[in-house]
Design an enzyme around this catalytic site. Structure first.
Site, PDB file in Angstrom:
ATOM      1  N   LYS A  42      24.357  25.684 -13.677  1.00 47.65           N
ATOM      2  CA  LYS A  42      24.734  26.687 -12.683  1.00 47.65           C
ATOM      3  C   LYS A  42      26.178  26.490 -12.236  1.00 47.65           C
ATOM      4  CE  LYS A  42      21.695  27.957  -9.653  1.00 47.65           C
ATOM      5  NZ  LYS A  42      20.783  28.013  -8.477  1.00 47.65           N
ATOM      6  N   GLY A  94      15.759  25.479 -10.147  1.00 47.28           N
ATOM      7  CA  GLY A  94      15.833  25.096 -11.554  1.00 47.28           C
ATOM      8  C   GLY A  94      14.487  25.051 -12.231  1.00 47.28           C
ATOM      9  N   ARG A  95      13.481  24.484 -11.564  1.00 49.07           N
ATOM     10  CA  ARG A  95      12.167  24.345 -12.186  1.00 49.07           C
ATOM     11  C   ARG A  95      11.391  25.648 -12.217  1.00 49.07           C
ATOM     12  NH1 ARG A  95      12.807  21.661  -7.546  1.00 49.07           N
ATOM     13  NH2 ARG A  95      11.475  22.037  -5.721  1.00 49.07           N
ATOM     14  N   GLU A 152       8.442  17.565  -8.545  1.00 51.80           N
ATOM     15  CA  GLU A 152       9.707  17.813  -7.864  1.00 51.80           C
ATOM     16  C   GLU A 152       9.485  18.756  -6.683  1.00 51.80           C
ATOM     17  OE1 GLU A 152      13.782  17.752  -9.960  1.00 51.80           O
ATOM     18  OE2 GLU A 152      13.401  19.890  -9.631  1.00 51.80           O
ATOM     19  N   LYS A 177      21.911   9.964  -8.471  1.00 54.78           N
ATOM     20  CA  LYS A 177      23.086  10.579  -9.106  1.00 54.78           C
ATOM     21  C   LYS A 177      24.373  10.161  -8.393  1.00 54.78           C
ATOM     22  CE  LYS A 177      21.715  14.932  -9.027  1.00 54.78           C
ATOM     23  NZ  LYS A 177      21.636  16.379  -9.338  1.00 54.78           N
ATOM     24  N   HIS A 215      -8.574  10.205 -28.118  1.00 56.10           N
ATOM     25  CA  HIS A 215      -8.476   8.932 -28.821  1.00 56.10           C
ATOM     26  C   HIS A 215      -7.377   8.057 -28.209  1.00 56.10           C
ATOM     27  CE1 HIS A 215     -11.234  10.055 -32.127  1.00 56.10           C
ATOM     28  NE2 HIS A 215     -10.822  11.270 -31.816  1.00 56.10           N
ATOM     29  N   GLU A 274      25.262  15.175 -16.870  1.00 55.72           N
ATOM     30  CA  GLU A 274      24.666  15.028 -18.204  1.00 55.72           C
ATOM     31  C   GLU A 274      24.996  16.230 -19.089  1.00 55.72           C
ATOM     32  OE1 GLU A 274      21.854  13.028 -15.206  1.00 55.72           O
ATOM     33  OE2 GLU A 274      23.059  14.869 -15.328  1.00 55.72           O
TER      34      GLU A 274
END
Length: 776
Positions: free
Chosen positions: A439, A501-502, A587, A738, A618, A445
């Site tokens: 944004k 964001g999510r 979050e 961060k 399994h 990152e």
């Protein structure tokens, strides 16, 4: 938000709305009914516009509903649907409580309303508790009979004044308030106020009505500026009657086994189901009774869930800590919808971005968009992190069946250089397009990876900087940074601060998804989202799929102590769905304070996790079946396979149904022994059962169905957050690490030994890394 406040008195009903300077009124009296009141309001103020209503009701109110008919008005108030009558959200409170809200200045305040009766409310640190003290015994009657209008008329003014002083002194001695306010229509009959009291103002009833919705009204400010914590008009979660009832109910049924519940109700498996918009939910294998479900719905109502749903869809700024609207629902609303944010309809911009995305995707997919050397684009790499990665990764994998297989689609999120190196290792830069999603275009990152990707591209295309514009597009709102990077801002696709964001996979963040599956399939996914949105917005709680799932999560998290929820999709294409849900759920609701900033004393967001299909059986199902932890499970399956192959799909679905049955009913000691199992092995082969699960079924995994599934969990998360009273739309918990990383980076890269000011562990780790790094 525009609010209408209705103050119902014994002789008049008074109304005032946001933006209006003066109240209006009409007569009430002993024959006035609820329906007549609504009609009177609409007649008195036909041109007023409002989004929500506050009603001050002259009688006891529980869970936002009158529970006793008013003593001095007509009948028909209890059970009346005020929301339908007004056509918008309505909050009904005791009239004394509403005036008390408007009079409150902080601390512990007792409000006594001297009107037709005796209204009474106690407010402690912003928490409102209507008291109904007027009906307590006093002398030969009740407090109300002596200090209400009847006492004034029967005993005369002088005696009434003495009775008021006596009653006030008794209540103050018993409740020990820091502040006492006397309000109501008869307070002006007092020549002097009892010691320690201040006079209220009937106008404060209007101020209280506005404060119920967290808004103000110009000209109504109260006698002093508000102090203390924000008004809530609502008890803390664990003090609510429905919560207490659920605690008592849990004690009663916590050992009740699903075997018994099914044995006692032959129709349970058909009855405890719900279906909407093509999604079928079987919640019968949950440790609940009809009473449980009733109490959970009551908790939702008492927590204001319906009002919060309406506030979100209306565009109110329900993300309080960032002062933002929460409108991911606008991203998938039809073109002709009107959704306002700060007085502006956002839908034209939403669809303008979608149209631009579709045009660009069609050009890339058709080969009309060429790279720097004239070759068509065959590889797309999405660079993003968090919501800019998890949603598109999940969606592209989930919809791979519908994707253009001539195009290679990859994702880079980790700042670990391996992620980018492996994503680009076998690709031709001349045929590769990067979608950089940030944004602000400053995310550490993402921009580190984008810069390295640009260097890889330029190295492969002869270093011509003009190549960047043909091989990079941006999903961002920072045109300056995008242009400085070398991207043509005509190929910058924007989104808005009201999209978290999510919750952004159906915004421009989904550009890589649209490139993979095409605009038509992307719009079909949006339509699926919208169908579930409308179901969540309009369906009664007893048939509302997200509400049911959210309430069940609260039930297990807060009353059974469950710490996790397993999401188990029996569909290989949904293999990234649990990972996507981890951000969406944790979050959102991994919070330790309420929306008002008060510390929370009850568990909030559980851990979500899972794996697809029979793989998990399994792996970790051993713990779910026979471990010591209670793990509620969501099983997701489809009636039709996208890739039919022999008997595979029958085998797959047989495992779904078998697992939910085994978890619910288990295997008793007697059943194990009857199989001839040696006594020494019987305990090991027993299954306790009573492990809860939901089963979610749909016809097949289509883009539309994917949208419905994601929205189902989005709104389940919303439901949980509303009950827990947390802000599900901020994420301050991701910030500290961060910030510290930005401090540590120069300490790692410094050519000289840096002066370190961390704790001894962090300092030692930094020195060890620097020493190891210098020897490579």
């Amino acid at each position: 938000m525009r609010v209408l406040v209705v103050d119902i008195g014994g002789t008049h009903v008074k109304v005032l709305a946001t933006g209006e300077k003066s109240p209006r009124e009409f007569p009430s009296g002993p024959t006035l009914t609820a329906a007549q009141m609504v009609g009177g309001v609409k007649t008195a103020a036909p041109e007023w516009k409002y989004d929500a209503v506050s009603i001050g009701y002259p009688g006891p109110v529980l869970h936002g509903r009158p529970v006793v008919e008013p003593r001095h008005l007509g009948s028909g108030w209890v059970g009346f649907d005020y929301r339908i009558a007004f056509g918008c959200p309505v909050r009904v409170v005791n009239d004394a409580a509403m005036q008390a809200l408007g009079s409150y200045q902080g601390g512990k305040m007792l409000f006594l309303g001297l009107g037709t009766g005796l209204g009474s409310t106690l407010i402690v640190e912003g928490i409102v508790e209507p008291m109904e003290l007027g009906h307590l015994p006093y002398r030969n009657g009740t407090f109300e009979e002596y200090v209400g209008l009847h006492g004034l008329q029967a005993h005369g003014l002088a005696q009434w004044r003495r009775d008021v002083e006596d009653v006030v002194s008794r209540l103050v001695a018993a409740l020990e308030p820091e502040d006492v306010v006397l309000g109501g229509g008869n307070v002006h009959q007092l020549d002097t106020l009892p010691a320690g009291c201040r006079a209220g103002d009937n106008a404060n009833a209007f101020l209280g009505g506005f404060r119920l919705w967290g808004v103000t009204h110009e000209g109504l400010t109260g006698s002093k500026e508000m102090k203390g914590r924000a008004m809530t008009g609502m008890l803390p979660l664990t003090a609510r009657e429905s919560w207490k009832a659920l605690q008592a109910h849990h004690e009663k049924i916590r050992s009740l086994h699903l075997r018994t519940l099914f044995a006692d109700d032959a129709t349970r498996g058909e009855r405890l189901t719900a279906e909407a918009v093509g999604i079928y939910l079987d919640y019968s294998k949950n440790r609940v009774t009809d009473e449980t479900l009733t109490l959970l719905r009551r908790l939702a109502e008492e927590s204001g869930l319906r009002e919060r749903i309406d506030a979100m869809f209306r565009g109110d700024k329900i993300n309080r800590t960032e002062d933002r609207a929460v409108l991911h629902v606008a991203l998938r609303a039809p073109r002709d919808t009107s959704i306002m944010v700060d007085g502006k309809n956002v839908m034209p911009e939403v669809h303008a971005v979608l149209d631009a995305m579709a045009d660009f995707s069609n050009r890339v997919r058709s080969g009309a968009w060429k790279g720097h050397t004239g070759k068509r684009i065959r590889n797309v790499i999405n660079i993003g992190i968090g919501g800019s990665d998890l949603g598109p990764v999940m969606a592209c994998e989930a919809l791979k069946y519908y994707s253009d297989r001539a195009m290679t689609l990859r994702f880079v999120s980790n700042v670990d250089g391996t992620d980018l190196v492996e994503a680009t290792r076998d690709l031709d830069p001349a045929e590769t397009l990067f979608v950089a999603s940030s944004k602000t275009f400053t995310t550490l990152e993402t921009m580190t990876n984008a810069e390295s990707a640009r260097q890889w591209l330029l190295a492969g295309l002869g270093g011509d900087i003009k190549a960047v514009a043909k091989h990079f597009v941006a999903v961002s709102t920072n045109a300056q940074k995008v242009s400085e990077f070398g991207i043509d801002t005509a190929n910058m696709f924007g989104f808005w601060d009201w999209v978290g964001g999510r919750y952004s996979m159906d915004s421009a963040i989904g550009l890589s998804t649209m490139l993979a599956v095409g605009p038509d399939n992307f719009r079909a996914m949006l339509d699926g989202f919208h169908q579930m949105d409308e179901h969540f917005r309009t369906a009664p709680f007893e048939r509302n799929l997200p509400v049911l799932m959210g309430l069940l999560t609260v039930w297990y998290t807060d009353f059974f102590g469950a710490e996790t929820v397993a999401v188990l999709p029996y569909e290989q294409y949904l293999k990234r769905f649990p990972a996507y849900l981890q951000q969406l759920t944790m979050e959102s609701n991994g919070k330790h304070v309420t929306r008002e900033g008060a510390e929370i004393s009850y568990p909030t967001g559980p851990i979500y996790w899972g794996e697809p299909g029979t793989n998990g059986q399994h792996s970790f199902y051993q713990l779910i079946h026979q471990g010591t932890r209670l793990i509620p499970c969501d099983f997701i399956a489809f009636s039709h396979a996208l890739n039919p192959l022999g008997r595979h799909h029958d085998f797959l679905l047989a495992n779904v149904f078998a697992q939910t049955e085994a978890l619910a009913f288990g295997k008793t000691r007697e059943q194990v022994k009857a199989e001839g199992t040696p006594d020494s092995l019987v305990p090991h082969r027993m299954f306790q059962g009573n492990r809860p699960s939901n089963t979610i079924l749909a016809e097949r995994l289509t883009p539309e169905t994917l949208g419905k599934l994601v929205a189902l969990y989005e709104h389940s998360v919303f439901t949980q957050g509303a009950i827990w009273d947390v802000d599900s739309f901020d994420q301050w918990g991701v910030e500290l690490g961060k910030v510290l990383a930005q401090r540590i980076i120069p300490e790692l890269e410094s050519q000289t030994e840096p002066k370190l000011g961390h704790d001894s562990s962090t300092n030692n780790l930094i020195r060890r890394y620097r020493k190891s790094r210098s020897t490579r």
